[in-house]
Design a protein around this motif. Structure first.
Motif, short mmCIF file in Angstrom:
data_model
loop_
_atom_site.label_atom_id
_atom_site.label_comp_id
_atom_site.label_asym_id
_atom_site.label_seq_id
_atom_site.Cartn_x
_atom_site.Cartn_y
_atom_site.Cartn_z
N LYS A 176 0.84 -1.20 0.00
CA LYS A 176 0.00 0.00 0.00
C LYS A 176 0.87 1.25 0.00
O LYS A 176 1.89 1.32 0.69
CB LYS A 176 -0.89 0.03 1.25
CG LYS A 176 -1.96 -1.03 1.32
CD LYS A 176 -2.74 -0.87 2.62
CE LYS A 176 -3.83 -1.91 2.75
NZ LYS A 176 -4.58 -1.75 4.02
N GLU B 284 -1.87 -6.66 -1.99
CA GLU B 284 -2.62 -5.51 -1.50
C GLU B 284 -1.81 -4.26 -1.84
O GLU B 284 -0.78 -3.98 -1.22
CB GLU B 284 -2.83 -5.60 0.00
CG GLU B 284 -3.75 -4.55 0.59
CD GLU B 284 -5.18 -4.66 0.07
OE1 GLU B 284 -5.79 -3.61 -0.18
OE2 GLU B 284 -5.69 -5.80 -0.07
N THR C 174 -3.22 -0.91 -2.70
CA THR C 174 -4.05 0.28 -2.84
C THR C 174 -3.23 1.56 -2.77
O THR C 174 -2.28 1.68 -2.00
CB THR C 174 -5.12 0.31 -1.73
OG1 THR C 174 -4.49 0.19 -0.46
CG2 THR C 174 -6.12 -0.82 -1.91
N ASN D 216 -5.29 -6.08 -5.52
CA ASN D 216 -6.11 -4.92 -5.18
C ASN D 216 -5.29 -3.66 -5.36
O ASN D 216 -4.43 -3.34 -4.54
CB ASN D 216 -6.61 -5.03 -3.74
CG ASN D 216 -7.52 -3.85 -3.36
OD1 ASN D 216 -7.86 -3.02 -4.21
ND2 ASN D 216 -7.90 -3.79 -2.10
N GLU E 103 -6.82 -0.59 -5.99
CA GLU E 103 -7.78 0.50 -5.96
C GLU E 103 -7.10 1.84 -5.64
O GLU E 103 -6.32 1.97 -4.71
CB GLU E 103 -8.86 0.24 -4.91
CG GLU E 103 -9.93 1.32 -4.88
CD GLU E 103 -11.10 0.99 -3.97
OE1 GLU E 103 -11.97 1.85 -3.79
OE2 GLU E 103 -11.14 -0.16 -3.43
N ALA F 51 -8.66 -8.53 -11.03
CA ALA F 51 -8.03 -7.52 -10.19
C ALA F 51 -9.03 -6.41 -9.83
O ALA F 51 -9.94 -6.11 -10.59
CB ALA F 51 -6.81 -6.92 -10.88
N CYS F 52 -8.84 -5.79 -8.67
CA CYS F 52 -9.63 -4.63 -8.28
C CYS F 52 -8.88 -3.37 -8.73
O CYS F 52 -7.83 -3.03 -8.16
CB CYS F 52 -9.86 -4.60 -6.77
SG CYS F 52 -10.82 -3.16 -6.24
N LYS G 150 -10.56 -0.30 -9.24
CA LYS G 150 -11.48 0.82 -9.06
C LYS G 150 -10.72 2.12 -8.81
O LYS G 150 -9.75 2.15 -8.07
CB LYS G 150 -12.42 0.54 -7.88
CG LYS G 150 -13.38 -0.61 -8.09
CD LYS G 150 -14.11 -0.98 -6.81
CE LYS G 150 -14.95 0.15 -6.28
NZ LYS G 150 -15.71 -0.25 -5.06
N CYS H 111 -8.63 3.66 -10.41
CA CYS H 111 -7.23 3.74 -10.84
C CYS H 111 -7.09 4.71 -12.01
O CYS H 111 -8.03 4.92 -12.79
CB CYS H 111 -6.72 2.37 -11.26
SG CYS H 111 -6.35 1.25 -9.90
N ASN I 28 -12.38 -5.32 -12.05
CA ASN I 28 -13.28 -4.25 -11.62
C ASN I 28 -12.62 -2.91 -11.93
O ASN I 28 -11.70 -2.49 -11.24
CB ASN I 28 -13.58 -4.36 -10.13
CG ASN I 28 -14.64 -3.37 -9.67
OD1 ASN I 28 -14.94 -2.40 -10.36
ND2 ASN I 28 -15.21 -3.62 -8.51
#
Length: 327
Positions: free
Chosen positions: A188, A206, A208, A226, A228, A245-246, A248, A250, A266
């Motif tokens: 992150k 992870e 984000t 992830n 995001e 993959a997430c 959102k 991006c 997503n």
């Protein structure tokens, strides 16, 4: 172009910010942050780019001066100043200049607004946003287990794994991290800008609010990761695997996603304007609110994709497979 006319501090200013139209006053733009780019623009010392149309519409109400976005029927075209930036967050810029207020936002939205504050040289707004981000980091941020120096020492080995390791917040920009395994790691808020990450693995990572701007992620594996709120502008993600993959919120502005695997990803609210998705597989991807304006989607696989809330103005769709897509 012509010099701005003489005007009082209460004179209206008409702005076109990346296609979104706003009305405010010289006083608002110059008083709170007098050292900003906006204050300099409207100080009367500079020549400003103005819309070539000389049509002047007559206002029948005071709506234009209320600070709201002007409607087409309430707009003075003559004298409108154009700024080539994304207009989405400019209303927050104006509210800061008027009242010193910053709204509650998600971390990714704060980072987008921070980029606008830095562009307009609004130092007070930038400091306020950084304070807000600091509070969020204090709440959600756990200390990285390694330092940048530790990582540099590790990557001298022929095969490097950081599987499950916490690398949150590290600056790993410009490093050669090709084929490194970051699967299940926590990265992150990490900075991978301009890093060489060819064939690196980020399975279920992870990540984000991380930055991969201008990074080389050619043939990377990001299955189920992830990301995001992360920034991947101008990155090379050619043939990368981002299945499920997430992604959102991006930013993929002008990103190379040719032949990328995005099945089931997503991408809600993501910005892919100008991105190259030629031959990419987006089967079943979630694209509600996704910005694909001027993107290259030629020969892309878009089966079973709901495009009703997707922004496709100027997108190239020649040869795309749209069987079963909802438009």
């Amino acid at each position: 172009m012509e010099s701005p006319p003489e005007s009082s501090s209460s004179s209206p200013v008409l702005l076109n910010i990346g296609g979104k139209r706003y009305a405010t006053t010289v006083e608002t733009l110059t008083q709170r942050e007098p050292s900003s780019m906006l204050a300099a623009m409207f100080s009367g010392r500079h020549t400003l780019p103005r819309h070539p149309d000389t049509v002047r519409r007559v206002l029948t109400s005071g709506a234009l001066f209320s600070g709201a976005v002007a409607s087409e029927d309430e707009w003075w075209v003559q004298g409108m100043v154009f700024v080539d930036r994304d207009g989405k967050h400019f209303r927050h810029v104006l509210n800061w200049l008027r009242d010193g207020a910053v709204p509650d936002m998600s971390e990714s939205e704060y980072q987008q607004l921070l980029r606008e504050a830095e562009y307009y040289q609004l130092l007070g707004l930038a400091d306020c946003i950084n304070d807000r981000l600091g509070w969020k980091n204090d709440e959600n941020f756990s200390e990285a287990e390694l330092t940048r120096k530790d990582v540099i020492k590790c990557i001298q080995a022929p095969r490097v794994r950081f599987r499950g390791v916490n690398l949150s917040g590290l600056d790993l920009s410009k490093l050669d991290l090709s084929e490194v395994d970051f699967s299940y790691a926590c990265i992150k808020n990490a900075n991978f800008s301009s890093a060489y990450l060819r064939k690196a693995k980020f399975r279920l990572t992870e990540a984000t609010c991380s930055s991969f701007q201008s990074a080389n992620l050619h043939e990377c594996e990001l299955i189920g990761a992830n990301l995001e709120g992360s920034v991947l502008d101008k990155a090379n993600l050619q043939s990368a695997n981002l299945q499920d993959a997430c992604l959102k919120q991006c930013c993929f502005i002008e990103t190379d996603l040719r032949s990328a695997h995005l099945q089931g990803a997503n991408l809600m609210g993501a910005n892919l304007s100008g991105a190259n998705l030629e031959g990419a597989n987006l089967k079943g991807a979630k694209l509600a609110g996704t910005n694909l304006e001027c993107a290259n989607l030629q020969r892309a696989y878009l089966r079973e994709v709901d495009l009703r809330e997707t922004h496709l103005t100027g997108a190239k769709l020649g040869g795309a497979n749209l069987l079963g897509a909802i438009r």
